[in-house]
Scaffold this active site. Structure first.
Site, PDB file in Angstrom:
ATOM      1  N   MET A  10      35.935  49.507   2.395  1.00 23.12           N
ATOM      2  CA  MET A  10      35.489  50.473   3.401  1.00 23.12           C
ATOM      3  C   MET A  10      34.006  50.280   3.724  1.00 23.12           C
ATOM      4  O   MET A  10      33.583  50.363   4.872  1.00 23.12           O
ATOM      5  CB  MET A  10      35.740  51.891   2.897  1.00 23.12           C
ATOM      6  CG  MET A  10      37.223  52.247   2.761  1.00 23.12           C
ATOM      7  SD  MET A  10      37.516  53.696   1.714  1.00 23.12           S
ATOM      8  CE  MET A  10      36.714  54.985   2.685  1.00 23.12           C
ATOM      9  N   GLU A  43      37.334  45.931  -3.085  1.00 17.81           N
ATOM     10  CA  GLU A  43      38.561  46.695  -3.237  1.00 17.81           C
ATOM     11  C   GLU A  43      38.360  48.118  -2.710  1.00 17.81           C
ATOM     12  O   GLU A  43      37.400  48.796  -3.094  1.00 17.81           O
ATOM     13  CB  GLU A  43      38.963  46.788  -4.707  1.00 17.81           C
ATOM     14  CG  GLU A  43      39.348  45.472  -5.330  1.00 17.81           C
ATOM     15  CD  GLU A  43      39.604  45.589  -6.833  1.00 17.81           C
ATOM     16  OE1 GLU A  43      40.469  44.860  -7.325  1.00 17.81           O
ATOM     17  OE2 GLU A  43      38.940  46.402  -7.503  1.00 17.81           O
ATOM     18  N   CYS A  44      39.279  48.566  -1.891  1.00 15.50           N
ATOM     19  CA  CYS A  44      39.366  49.956  -1.439  1.00 15.50           C
ATOM     20  C   CYS A  44      38.013  50.478  -0.946  1.00 15.50           C
ATOM     21  O   CYS A  44      37.588  50.122   0.142  1.00 15.50           O
ATOM     22  CB  CYS A  44      39.944  50.827  -2.551  1.00 15.50           C
ATOM     23  SG  CYS A  44      40.692  52.362  -1.952  1.00 15.50           S
ATOM     24  N   GLY A  45      37.310  51.307  -1.731  1.00 20.22           N
ATOM     25  CA  GLY A  45      36.022  51.820  -1.292  1.00 20.22           C
ATOM     26  C   GLY A  45      35.033  50.719  -0.979  1.00 20.22           C
ATOM     27  O   GLY A  45      34.212  50.842  -0.059  1.00 20.22           O
ATOM     28  N   GLY A  82      40.516  44.386   0.529  1.00 21.72           N
ATOM     29  CA  GLY A  82      41.711  45.168   0.845  1.00 21.72           C
ATOM     30  C   GLY A  82      41.710  46.467   0.079  1.00 21.72           C
ATOM     31  O   GLY A  82      40.800  46.752  -0.711  1.00 21.72           O
TER      32      GLY A  82
END
Length: 439
Positions: A335, A330-332, A423
């Site tokens: 990334m 998720e998110c970080g 995501g």
């Protein structure tokens, strides 16, 4: 089963009134009294909850009526509240501000949980006019009990006398005030959880607690907020039952300063259904042996060099993914799975390279809002909050469409590469089975 204890929601007329600062100080003041206080946070915010945990010495729990059903929110509140000696719920935005009028607001949560509201009013540029504000907050909804008021940014005892008169005339308990105090600003939300900040937050909690002990009638606050805790809706989370009755799945969860945006209820649900082992990409840890890997959100952009140096973990994650390993990010965390991360200054740092994407913080722009999607027969609900962007997102098309609270299509992707699901959205798993993502 009912347990009688102080329990209340801290609300305000608007954001910026001092809710978080006051909540941190009050949690610390109650902890000094030897109370085991359970903090809660209305809405999807992670960072205020981290502040709560530092101040109270006990993890904060999110209460969100959009991401979860009313029954689930009641259940979560009662479950975490039952062994506490007091419960403090920090509201979100203004008291009646929700995603759709009052829906999802602090007021709705206070009504749902039968909690009295203590409002924090910024009195910096007003005096008796706060009577009108208090009157409106008290009478706007008969379902919401505004029981007391505390004033922030009070200039003098004379100034406070006007505010006391306002409380008396409206019929709201005057619980005291905080004077204008230097050095009590909460750190920027985008910097609030990075290494080196915890000691600052701890010291801030102490400074505000000192002010509360001097100027706020804490005993009166606890008295008017004491009421029974309804345990009727509480149900324990059931452990997962496997076909052979023997094997429980094992899930490796990244946990350190770069990856720490994880709802407590999510982790508790996973812990009931699988054996959880944590690891730290920042510390150079290897990938633990596991059936699943979970990379939560956080701040990888502040630790790009350290994450780039852990080449062994990157290779292990790539190998895990290429051999069908079930990996969720998720998110970080997403990334970190990209090929590289580009800083605000344009510097490029190699990441794990699991996904054929690149992520950048150049031209930072806030992406924010509730999200929902249909996936594997589940209605997923979550929240998006980030400043980075994916370069050429069409290199890996989104697996599903996501929508905002109004039902409008948004361009937030949910990627799938083999058994890797990733995501920007932080999903809530309290009422969905995380492990069905791969069914």
């Amino acid at each position: 089963m009912s347990l009688v204890k102080p329990q209340f929601l801290i609300g305000a007329a608007a954001s910026g009134s001092g809710k978080t600062t006051f909540t941190m100080g009050l949690l610390r003041a109650l902890k000094r009294k030897g109370m085991h206080v359970q903090p809660f946070k209305c809405g999807p915010d992670y960072i205020d909850g981290k502040f709560h945990a530092i101040a109270a010495g006990r993890e904060s729990v999110n209460l969100d009526i959009w991401m979860a059903s009313e029954a689930h929110v009641r259940d979560v509140y009662a479950r975490y509240a039952q062994d506490a000696s007091a419960c403090v719920v920090e509201g979100v935005m203004g008291l009646f501000d929700g995603y759709d009028r009052m829906k999802g607001s602090s007021a709705e949560i206070a009504s749902l949980l039968n909690l009295p509201v203590v409002v924090i009013l910024n009195a910096r540029s007003s005096a008796y006019t706060v009577a009108a504000i208090l009157y409106g907050l008290k009478h706007f909804s008969p379902k919401v009990e505004v029981a007391g008021a505390i004033f922030n940014q009070v200039g003098s005892p004379s100034h406070y006398s006007y505010l006391k008169d306002a409380c008396a005339d409206v019929g709201v308990a005057d619980l005291g005030y905080l004077p204008k105090m230097p050095d009590i600003e909460v750190p920027s939300r985008h910097l609030g959880l990075t290494i080196g900040k915890e000691s600052e937050i701890d010291a801030l909690s102490d400074r505000v607690a000192d002010g509360i002990e001097q100027y706020v009638n804490v005993e009166r606050l606890l008295e008017i907020a004491t009421r029974p805790l309804d345990m009727h809706d509480t149900h324990p989370v059931s452990p997962i039952i496997t076909s052979d009755g023997l094997h429980r799945p094992r899930i490796a969860v990244a946990q350190d300063a770069a990856f720490n945006f994880l709802y407590k209820e999510n982790l508790d649900v996973l812990s009931c259904k699988a054996d959880v082992v944590t690891f730290s990409p920042l510390s150079g840890d290897e990938l633990p042996q596991a059936d699943y890997v979970y990379l939560p959100g956080g701040y990888p952009e502040f630790f790009t060099e350290a994450l780039s140096r852990n080449e062994r973990l990157g290779a292990q994650l790539r190998d895990f993914a290429e051999h069908g390993g079930r990996l969720f990010a998720e998110c970080g965390g997403m990334m970190y799975l990209c090929r590289k991360l580009i800083s605000r200054e344009g510097d490029s740092y190699p990441m794990a390279g699991v996904l054929p994407l690149e992520c950048t913080l150049e031209k930072m722009r806030l992406h924010l809002g509730y999200r929902t999607a249909q996936y594997r027969g589940m209605q997923l609900k979550g929240h998006e909050f980030h400043y980075s962007s994916v370069i050429q997102p069409d290199l890996l098309p989104s697996e599903v469409s996501q929508y905002n609270v109004k039902g409008a299509l948004v361009d937030t992707p949910l990627y799938r590469y083999k058994n890797v699901i990733a995501g920007y959205t932080h999903w809530y798993w309290g009422e969905n089975d995380f492990f069905k993502l791969w069914d």
